[in-house]
Design an enzyme around this catalytic site. Structure first.
Site, PDB file in Angstrom:
ATOM      1  N   TYR A 105       0.844  -1.195   0.000  1.00 19.89           N
ATOM      2  CA  TYR A 105       0.000   0.000   0.000  1.00 19.89           C
ATOM      3  C   TYR A 105       0.879   1.244   0.000  1.00 19.89           C
ATOM      4  O   TYR A 105       1.941   1.264   0.618  1.00 19.89           O
ATOM      5  CB  TYR A 105      -0.923  -0.020   1.233  1.00 19.89           C
ATOM      6  CG  TYR A 105      -1.934   1.098   1.265  1.00 19.89           C
ATOM      7  CD1 TYR A 105      -2.724   1.382   0.156  1.00 19.89           C
ATOM      8  CD2 TYR A 105      -2.110   1.861   2.418  1.00 19.89           C
ATOM      9  CE1 TYR A 105      -3.654   2.409   0.187  1.00 19.89           C
ATOM     10  CE2 TYR A 105      -3.046   2.885   2.459  1.00 19.89           C
ATOM     11  CZ  TYR A 105      -3.805   3.162   1.336  1.00 19.89           C
ATOM     12  OH  TYR A 105      -4.718   4.170   1.368  1.00 19.89           O
ATOM     13  N   TYR A 154      -3.244   5.277   8.630  1.00 20.52           N
ATOM     14  CA  TYR A 154      -2.669   3.952   8.411  1.00 20.52           C
ATOM     15  C   TYR A 154      -1.509   3.802   9.390  1.00 20.52           C
ATOM     16  O   TYR A 154      -0.348   3.910   9.037  1.00 20.52           O
ATOM     17  CB  TYR A 154      -2.195   3.830   6.963  1.00 20.52           C
ATOM     18  CG  TYR A 154      -1.951   2.417   6.474  1.00 20.52           C
ATOM     19  CD1 TYR A 154      -3.013   1.551   6.237  1.00 20.52           C
ATOM     20  CD2 TYR A 154      -0.661   1.952   6.220  1.00 20.52           C
ATOM     21  CE1 TYR A 154      -2.801   0.269   5.764  1.00 20.52           C
ATOM     22  CE2 TYR A 154      -0.441   0.666   5.744  1.00 20.52           C
ATOM     23  CZ  TYR A 154      -1.515  -0.161   5.520  1.00 20.52           C
ATOM     24  OH  TYR A 154      -1.301  -1.446   5.047  1.00 20.52           O
TER      25      TYR A 154
HETATM   26  P1  NAD Z   1      -8.384  -9.436   3.801  1.00 22.11           P
HETATM   27  O1  NAD Z   1      -9.031  -9.300   5.121  1.00 22.11           O
HETATM   28  O2  NAD Z   1      -9.137 -10.096   2.703  1.00 22.11           O
HETATM   29  O3  NAD Z   1      -6.984 -10.190   3.886  1.00 22.11           O
HETATM   30  C1  NAD Z   1      -6.136 -10.170   4.987  1.00 22.11           C
HETATM   31  C2  NAD Z   1      -5.987 -11.604   5.439  1.00 22.11           C
HETATM   32  O4  NAD Z   1      -4.886 -11.751   6.320  1.00 22.11           O
HETATM   33  C3  NAD Z   1      -7.210 -12.126   6.188  1.00 22.11           C
HETATM   34  O5  NAD Z   1      -7.710 -13.268   5.521  1.00 22.11           O
HETATM   35  C4  NAD Z   1      -6.640 -12.507   7.559  1.00 22.11           C
HETATM   36  O6  NAD Z   1      -7.286 -13.632   8.087  1.00 22.11           O
HETATM   37  C5  NAD Z   1      -5.204 -12.794   7.196  1.00 22.11           C
HETATM   38  N1  NAD Z   1      -4.247 -12.797   8.308  1.00 22.11           N
HETATM   39  C6  NAD Z   1      -4.067 -11.849   9.260  1.00 22.11           C
HETATM   40  N2  NAD Z   1      -3.082 -12.225  10.092  1.00 22.11           N
HETATM   41  C7  NAD Z   1      -2.620 -13.427   9.662  1.00 22.11           C
HETATM   42  C8  NAD Z   1      -1.613 -14.321  10.104  1.00 22.11           C
HETATM   43  N3  NAD Z   1      -0.879 -14.066  11.197  1.00 22.11           N
HETATM   44  N4  NAD Z   1      -1.411 -15.469   9.424  1.00 22.11           N
HETATM   45  C9  NAD Z   1      -2.156 -15.751   8.332  1.00 22.11           C
HETATM   46  N5  NAD Z   1      -3.112 -14.939   7.856  1.00 22.11           N
HETATM   47  C10 NAD Z   1      -3.348 -13.784   8.516  1.00 22.11           C
HETATM   48  O7  NAD Z   1      -7.969  -7.947   3.396  1.00 22.11           O
HETATM   49  P2  NAD Z   1      -7.193  -7.335   2.132  1.00 22.11           P
HETATM   50  O8  NAD Z   1      -7.384  -5.866   2.276  1.00 22.11           O
HETATM   51  O9  NAD Z   1      -7.587  -7.983   0.874  1.00 22.11           O
HETATM   52  O10 NAD Z   1      -5.686  -7.648   2.459  1.00 22.11           O
HETATM   53  C11 NAD Z   1      -4.830  -8.419   1.641  1.00 22.11           C
HETATM   54  C12 NAD Z   1      -3.526  -7.669   1.389  1.00 22.11           C
HETATM   55  O11 NAD Z   1      -3.815  -6.520   0.589  1.00 22.11           O
HETATM   56  C13 NAD Z   1      -2.853  -7.146   2.653  1.00 22.11           C
HETATM   57  O12 NAD Z   1      -1.457  -7.273   2.531  1.00 22.11           O
HETATM   58  C14 NAD Z   1      -3.233  -5.676   2.641  1.00 22.11           C
HETATM   59  O13 NAD Z   1      -2.342  -4.865   3.367  1.00 22.11           O
HETATM   60  C15 NAD Z   1      -3.153  -5.412   1.164  1.00 22.11           C
HETATM   61  N6  NAD Z   1      -3.775  -4.159   0.710  1.00 22.11           N
HETATM   62  C16 NAD Z   1      -5.088  -3.885   0.971  1.00 22.11           C
HETATM   63  C17 NAD Z   1      -5.664  -2.686   0.540  1.00 22.11           C
HETATM   64  C18 NAD Z   1      -7.109  -2.374   0.823  1.00 22.11           C
HETATM   65  O14 NAD Z   1      -7.521  -1.224   0.673  1.00 22.11           O
HETATM   66  N7  NAD Z   1      -7.924  -3.339   1.187  1.00 22.11           N
HETATM   67  C19 NAD Z   1      -4.887  -1.757  -0.179  1.00 22.11           C
HETATM   68  C20 NAD Z   1      -3.543  -2.064  -0.452  1.00 22.11           C
HETATM   69  C21 NAD Z   1      -3.007  -3.260   0.002  1.00 22.11           C
END
Ligand code: NAD
Length: 286
Positions: free
Chosen positions: A172, A182
């Protein structure tokens, strides 16, 4: 033979991990997922009860098959690293082999090798706190779950990855620009993840011919993002200010992931690829 992908960080059908799984499945890959232990039961039962069937639909009308769901907690590398209270926790005691090393061993036993590794997980217990109010414990927890988890996954899965394989993670823009809200060291964790992407691309490329990239994704109303609390504001901001004024769909990130792990991207490694409607290129809000 079709490719096999292991996607860490899928626990519902709202996040980027799910969308990446779908894009890879649509491209013909076999899908294995790693699901955070505390979320495992609800995810598996929802999957079994057909709750995700609508969102399992692929462009050709078929339903995405998840060949196997593995329990995973990416903050623990080996069983020796797991504290007693976690071992005794009801949710954790209910499943086994969920440290990174054990998960890689299980995949090896079940399938031998994989071609694609996806890291789509992050966690920062103090994410809602400004950095100046973040504790050392919270900061290190964010780095452990969101940055080192990727180093560990790659380290343990590389031995079972076929040469020519590829890996991606999700990052991000808060790593490089100020995004108030954040917090908790999550901005620091993403900066580490992006820097590690370059170093890991070198090491995995030289030693194993494996590519390593990260996607800097725009805002999506996933479960994790909702926990941060400012996601609707970020989505509105992007819509108002990005060069492309449309809502970002998770599929657009999924499709980029499918490209990056495919032979079409065979010379791309160590890169941060923006999938954000171009917002990163703006210098001011307009
Ligand atoms: P999401 O909730 O779908 O995914 C996050 C996942 O991480 C969840 O399934 C959670 O259960 C899992 N998780 C947390 N701690 C864990 C651990 N210790 N071991 C294994 N799994 C664990 O949300 P998302 O937003 O799709 O996130 C996915 C990636 O995308 C992340 O790296 C997030 O930072 C990144 N991201 C998200 C956004 C946004 O706006 N949603 C923007 C940029 C980047």
């Amino acid at each position: 033979r079709g490719k096999r992908a292991f996607i860490a960080g899928v626990a519902d059908d709202n996040g980027y991990g799910w969308a990446i799984a779908k894009s890879l499945a649509a491209a013909g890959a076999e899908i294995l997922v790693g699901t955070w232990v505390p979320a495992l039961n609800i995810f598996e039962s929802s999957l079994r009860r057909g709750k995700f069937d609508e969102s399992r639909k692929l462009p050709d009308g078929s339903l995405m098959e998840i060949t196997k769901v593995y329990p995973l907690d990416a903050v623990y590398d080996t069983l020796e690293d797991v504290p007693e209270d976690v071992k005794a926790n009801k949710r954790y005691a209910g499943s086994s082999k969920w440290t990174v090393q054990e998960a890689a061993e299980s995949v090896k036993q079940d399938f031998g090798t994989i071609d694609i590794l996806v890291h789509s997980l992050a966690n920062g217990p103090e994410v809602t706190k400004p950095l100046l109010e973040t504790s050392r414990k919270g900061y290190l927890a964010a780095i452990s779950a969101s940055s080192y988890s990727y180093v560990s996954l790659l380290k343990h899965f590389i031995p079972i990855m076929n040469p020519g394989g590829a890996s991606i993670s999700l990052t991000y823009i808060a790593s490089e620009r100020i995004i108030p809200g954040y917090g908790g060291g999550m901005s620091s964790a993403k900066a580490a993840l992006e820097s590690d992407t370059r170093v890991l691309a070198f090491e995995a490329g030289r030693r194993h011919k494996i590519r390593v990239n990260t996607i800097s994704a725009g805002p999506l109303g996933s479960r994790a993002a909702k926990a941060i609390g400012f996601i609707d504001k970020m989505i509105d901001y992007s819509y108002a200010n990005a060069p492309l004024q449309k809502e970002l769909s998770a599929d657009e990130v999924g499709n980029t992931a499918a490209f990056l792990v495919s032979p079409l991207a065979s010379a791309i490694t160590g890169a941060v690829v923006y999938v954000d409607n171009g917002l990163n290129a703006m210098g001011v809000g307009v």
